[in-house]
Design a protein around this motif. Structure first.
Motif, PDB file in Angstrom:
ATOM      1  N   ALA A 144      12.646  32.293  19.191  1.00  0.00           N
ATOM      2  CA  ALA A 144      12.264  33.744  19.575  1.00  0.00           C
ATOM      3  C   ALA A 144      11.014  34.316  18.751  1.00  0.00           C
ATOM      4  O   ALA A 144      10.859  33.714  17.735  1.00  0.00           O
ATOM      5  N   GLU A 145      10.555  35.401  19.223  1.00  0.00           N
ATOM      6  CA  GLU A 145       9.531  36.088  18.629  1.00  0.00           C
ATOM      7  C   GLU A 145      10.108  36.839  17.431  1.00  0.00           C
ATOM      8  O   GLU A 145      11.520  37.265  17.272  1.00  0.00           O
ATOM      9  N   ALA A 146       9.349  37.176  16.467  1.00  0.00           N
ATOM     10  CA  ALA A 146       9.764  38.013  15.357  1.00  0.00           C
ATOM     11  C   ALA A 146      10.097  39.314  15.816  1.00  0.00           C
ATOM     12  O   ALA A 146       9.836  39.739  16.808  1.00  0.00           O
ATOM     13  N   PRO A 147      11.447  40.154  15.074  1.00  0.00           N
ATOM     14  CA  PRO A 147      11.825  39.212  14.004  1.00  0.00           C
ATOM     15  C   PRO A 147      12.973  38.318  14.279  1.00  0.00           C
ATOM     16  O   PRO A 147      13.563  38.428  15.171  1.00  0.00           O
ATOM     17  N   ARG A 148      12.973  37.199  13.375  1.00  0.00           N
ATOM     18  CA  ARG A 148      14.060  36.318  13.540  1.00  0.00           C
ATOM     19  C   ARG A 148      15.139  36.404  12.720  1.00  0.00           C
ATOM     20  O   ARG A 148      14.852  36.500  11.551  1.00  0.00           O
ATOM     21  N   TRP A 149      16.439  36.400  13.149  1.00  0.00           N
ATOM     22  CA  TRP A 149      17.496  36.663  12.407  1.00  0.00           C
ATOM     23  C   TRP A 149      18.568  36.293  12.765  1.00  0.00           C
ATOM     24  O   TRP A 149      19.071  36.028  14.001  1.00  0.00           O
ATOM     25  N   VAL A 150      19.535  35.950  11.678  1.00  0.00           N
ATOM     26  CA  VAL A 150      21.045  35.283  11.943  1.00  0.00           C
ATOM     27  C   VAL A 150      22.040  36.141  11.196  1.00  0.00           C
ATOM     28  O   VAL A 150      21.765  36.384   9.936  1.00  0.00           O
ATOM     29  N   ARG A 151      22.934  36.473  11.877  1.00  0.00           N
ATOM     30  CA  ARG A 151      24.216  37.488  11.198  1.00  0.00           C
ATOM     31  C   ARG A 151      25.491  36.853  11.262  1.00  0.00           C
ATOM     32  O   ARG A 151      25.938  36.523  12.387  1.00  0.00           O
ATOM     33  N   VAL A 152      26.275  36.638  10.249  1.00  0.00           N
ATOM     34  CA  VAL A 152      27.587  35.898  10.349  1.00  0.00           C
ATOM     35  C   VAL A 152      28.398  37.087   9.713  1.00  0.00           C
ATOM     36  O   VAL A 152      28.385  37.555   8.657  1.00  0.00           O
ATOM     37  N   TRP A 172      18.735  35.982   6.889  1.00  0.00           N
ATOM     38  CA  TRP A 172      20.033  35.698   6.809  1.00  0.00           C
ATOM     39  C   TRP A 172      20.946  36.814   6.368  1.00  0.00           C
ATOM     40  O   TRP A 172      20.423  37.520   5.560  1.00  0.00           O
ATOM     41  N   SER A 173      21.980  37.072   7.148  1.00  0.00           N
ATOM     42  CA  SER A 173      22.865  38.155   6.820  1.00  0.00           C
ATOM     43  C   SER A 173      24.328  37.835   6.772  1.00  0.00           C
ATOM     44  O   SER A 173      24.639  37.222   7.897  1.00  0.00           O
ATOM     45  N   ALA A 174      25.109  37.926   5.927  1.00  0.00           N
ATOM     46  CA  ALA A 174      26.498  37.413   5.949  1.00  0.00           C
ATOM     47  C   ALA A 174      27.432  38.550   5.389  1.00  0.00           C
ATOM     48  O   ALA A 174      27.243  39.123   4.254  1.00  0.00           O
ATOM     49  N   GLU A 175      28.470  38.886   6.181  1.00  0.00           N
ATOM     50  CA  GLU A 175      29.244  39.895   5.801  1.00  0.00           C
ATOM     51  C   GLU A 175      30.657  39.509   5.857  1.00  0.00           C
ATOM     52  O   GLU A 175      31.327  39.305   6.963  1.00  0.00           O
ATOM     53  N   ILE A 176      31.450  39.463   4.840  1.00  0.00           N
ATOM     54  CA  ILE A 176      32.558  38.701   4.760  1.00  0.00           C
ATOM     55  C   ILE A 176      33.544  39.634   4.164  1.00  0.00           C
ATOM     56  O   ILE A 176      33.595  40.492   3.021  1.00  0.00           O
ATOM     57  N   ASP A 177      34.672  40.387   4.970  1.00  0.00           N
ATOM     58  CA  ASP A 177      35.462  41.365   4.625  1.00  0.00           C
ATOM     59  C   ASP A 177      36.543  40.765   3.475  1.00  0.00           C
ATOM     60  O   ASP A 177      37.039  39.630   4.144  1.00  0.00           O
ATOM     61  N   ASN A 195      23.359  26.932  16.516  1.00  0.00           N
ATOM     62  CA  ASN A 195      22.939  27.346  17.638  1.00  0.00           C
ATOM     63  C   ASN A 195      22.177  28.579  17.372  1.00  0.00           C
ATOM     64  O   ASN A 195      21.381  28.789  18.142  1.00  0.00           O
ATOM     65  N   ALA A 196      22.672  29.440  16.749  1.00  0.00           N
ATOM     66  CA  ALA A 196      22.324  30.736  16.395  1.00  0.00           C
ATOM     67  C   ALA A 196      20.687  30.586  15.524  1.00  0.00           C
ATOM     68  O   ALA A 196      19.848  31.349  16.021  1.00  0.00           O
ATOM     69  N   MET A 197      20.638  29.703  14.845  1.00  0.00           N
ATOM     70  CA  MET A 197      19.385  29.508  14.124  1.00  0.00           C
ATOM     71  C   MET A 197      18.176  29.023  15.159  1.00  0.00           C
ATOM     72  O   MET A 197      17.216  29.431  15.076  1.00  0.00           O
ATOM     73  N   ASP A 198      18.540  28.086  16.119  1.00  0.00           N
ATOM     74  CA  ASP A 198      17.983  27.529  16.805  1.00  0.00           C
ATOM     75  C   ASP A 198      17.472  28.497  17.921  1.00  0.00           C
ATOM     76  O   ASP A 198      16.266  28.444  18.179  1.00  0.00           O
ATOM     77  N   ALA A 199      18.382  29.306  18.346  1.00  0.00           N
ATOM     78  CA  ALA A 199      17.958  30.493  19.229  1.00  0.00           C
ATOM     79  C   ALA A 199      16.903  31.535  18.482  1.00  0.00           C
ATOM     80  O   ALA A 199      16.031  31.865  19.164  1.00  0.00           O
ATOM     81  N   ALA A 200      17.270  31.716  17.243  1.00  0.00           N
ATOM     82  CA  ALA A 200      16.442  32.659  16.457  1.00  0.00           C
ATOM     83  C   ALA A 200      15.255  32.174  16.195  1.00  0.00           C
ATOM     84  O   ALA A 200      13.918  32.800  16.233  1.00  0.00           O
ATOM     85  N   ALA A 201      15.085  30.765  15.883  1.00  0.00           N
ATOM     86  CA  ALA A 201      13.547  30.118  15.535  1.00  0.00           C
ATOM     87  C   ALA A 201      12.769  30.119  16.606  1.00  0.00           C
ATOM     88  O   ALA A 201      11.758  30.144  16.694  1.00  0.00           O
TER      89      ALA A 201
END
Length: 421
Positions: free
Chosen positions: A331-339, A295-300, A323-329
Motif C-alpha cells: 500500500a501507499e504510505a503510511p504503512r502500518w500493522v497493529r496487533v 509496528w504497533s502491539a497492544e497486549i492487555d 498477510n497484514a505486512m504483505d498488504a501494508a507493504a
C-alpha cells in the motif's frame, strides 16, 4: 467428533468425500434426465392434443352432427375411430354448455364435461383430473358460420405419458451407473494418491503437521529478521566505537534494547501469556521495521489465556501478521500493522486477537475465496502457497472459535472460547 472419525485416515476420508460427491452428482443427473424426458413427453402431448382437437373441430360433419337431434349417434363412433388411430386416451365432443355427446366411457355421455371451458371461444390447454385421472388436455371451439356450436376436448393421461418414459429408464440407469463407476474409480485414485503422500495418517495429524511447518516457517522468518536487525545495529555500534563516537554507539544499543524491552514487558505482564507467541511478536516487530512498516502491539495484561497449543497459536498469529505486512507493504504510505490481544467485550473470559493493517483491503468477490486451500492473491512460489488463511480458519474452527474479516481498516479478528478451568 467421534473416536472412529478421529481414527479414520485422511486417505479414507478423501475416498468417502469423493465417492459420496460422485453419487450425489450422478443421482442429480439421473433426476434431471428423467425430468427432462417427462417435460419432453408432456410438450409432445400438448402439441398432439392441440393438433387433433383443432382438426376435429374444423371438420364440417362435426359441426353438422352437433346440430342434429342425437349428436352422439354420429360423433361417438367418430371419436372412437380417432382414439384408435392416434392412441389418445380420450376424445370428448360436447355442446356449447359442456354436455358430453361423446366419451371413452359411453356411460358418461350426457353428463357435464370435467375441465375448464373458456368463457370465449378459444383454444385452451391444461392439466386437469377428470374421470380417467390426471391428464393433459386441449379444448377447441367448434363453430358454424361464426357461431359457437360445441367443443372438442382431446387428452392424454399422465399415466400414458409416464408409460412412454419408462422404456427410456434403462438407458438413463446405464448412464448413471457408468458415471458412478467413473466417480468411484476417481475416488479410489484420489485415495491412492493421498495415501502415497500421507500414508494412513488421520486428517487431524496432517493438519497438525502443516500447522507445525507453518509455525516453524513464520517463527524462523521472524527470528531471522530480529537477528538481522540486531546484527546490523551491532555492526554499526562497533564501527562507531572504533571511530571513537561512544555516545552514538551507546544510543543505538540503548534504543534497540528499549524497543525490544517494551514488547517483552507487555508479553510478560500478561498473566496467560505464551512465551512462544511473545518471541514471535518480537521477531515480527523486527521484520516490520526491516520492511519499513510501522509496528504497533497492544497486549492487555488481563487478556485470557489462549485455548490453542503453542504451535497452533504461532500458526494463527504468524500467518495473520504475515498477510497484514504483505498488504501494508503493497500500500501507499503510511504503512502500518497493529496487533491487539484482549478480552472479548461480550464474553470477558474469551480471548480476542485482532491484526489490522493499512492495506487496500480484500475485494468483495474474494472475501470467501481467500479461505480456500491453494488460493492466493500473492505471486507464485514460497510466498504464495495459498495455505495461511485456510489453515488459520481450520485451527480456529477446530478450537470452537470464530474468524472474521472487517473493513476500514482491514482487520482479521479471531475470537477464541474461554479456556476450561
Amino acid at each position: 467428533m467421534s473416536a472412529k472419525t478421529q481414527r479414520g485416515s485422511a486417505a479414507s476420508r478423501v475416498f468417502v468425500v469423493v465417492a459420496v460427491s460422485a453419487a450425489v452428482i450422478v443421482a442429480a443427473l439421473a433426476a434431471v434426465l428423467v425430468l427432462d424426458a417427462e417435460r419432453s413427453e408432456r410438450n409432445e402431448a400438448e402439441e398432439v392434443t392441440r393438433a387433433v382437437a383443432s382438426s376435429l373441430a374444423s371438420l364440417p360433419e362435426v359441426a353438422q352432427s352437433l346440430s342434429a337431434p342425437d349428436p352422439s349417434e354420429a360423433l361417438q363412433p367418430l371419436a372412437a375411430d380417432v382414439m384408435a388411430q392416434t392412441g389418445l386416451d380420450f376424445v370428448t365432443i360436447m355442446t356449447p354448455d359442456g354436455i358430453r355427446v361423446s366419451h371413452r366411457d359411453p356411460a358418461e355421455i350426457g353428463r357435464h364435461y370435467l375441465g375448464t371451458i373458456p368463457s370465449t371461444p378459444s383454444v385452451f390447454t391444461e392439466e386437469f383430473t377428470g374421470t380417467l385421472g390426471p391428464s393433459v388436455r386441449t379444448i377447441v371451439p367448434v363453430t358454424a358460420e361464426g357461431e359457437l356450436v360445441g367443443w372438442v376436448s382431446v387428452g392424454v393421461t399422465i399415466g400414458s405419458i409416464w408409460s412412454k418414459i419408462l422404456p427410456r429408464l434403462p438407458f438413463v440407469v446405464s448412464i448413471a451407473l457408468a458415471l458412478l463407476a467413473a466417480g468411484l474409480v476417481g475416488a479410489w485414485l484420489a485415495r491412492r494418491t493421498t495415501r502415497r503422500v500421507a500414508g494412513d495418517l488421520p486428517a487431524g495429524t496432517i493438519r497438525d503437521a502443516v500447522a507445525s511447518y507453518e509455525s516453524v516457517r513464520t517463527l524462523g522468518e521472524a527470528l531471522r529478521a530480529q537477528t538481522h536487525e540486531h546484527g546490523n545495529r551491532m555492526h554499526t555500534a562497533v564501527s562507531l566505537l572504533e571511530l571513537g563516537r561512544t555516545g552514538e554507539a551507546i544510543e543505538i544499543l540503548t534504543e534497540t534494547s528499549r524497543q525490544s524491552q517494551e514488547l517483552v514487558d507487555q508479553v510478560a505482564a500478561r498473566r496467560g501469556g505464551d512465551p512462544t507467541v511473545g518471541a514471535l511478536l518480537l521477531g515480527k516487530a523486527a521484520q516490520a521495521r526491516e520492511r519499513g512498516i510501522e509496528w504497533s502491539a497492544e497486549i492487555d495484561p488481563d487478556a485470557p489465556r489462549s485455548v490453542l497449543s503453542p504451535v497452533d497459536a504461532v500458526s494463527v498469529v504468524g500467518n495473520l501478521i504475515d498477510n497484514a505486512m504483505d498488504a501494508a507493504a503493497a500500500a501507499e504510505a503510511p504503512r502500518w500493522v497493529r496487533v491487539v490481544f484482549g478480552r472479548t467485550p461480550s464474553s470477558p473470559a474469551s480471548l480476542r486477537m485482532e491484526v489490522s493493517d493499512s492495506g487496500t483491503g480484500v475485494p468483495a468477490a474474494l472475501r470467501e475465496r481467500i479461505y480456500e486451500h491453494g488460493f492466493t492473491t500473492k505471486p507464485g512460489g514460497a510466498e504464495g502457497r495459498g495455505v495461511g488463511l485456510a489453515l488459520v480458519r481450520s485451527i480456529v474452527a477446530s478450537a470452537g472459535g470464530r474468524l472474521e474479516l472487517r473493513d476500514d481498516p482491514t482487520a482479521f479478528v479471531v475470537t477464541l472460547p474461554a479456556r476450561p478451568t
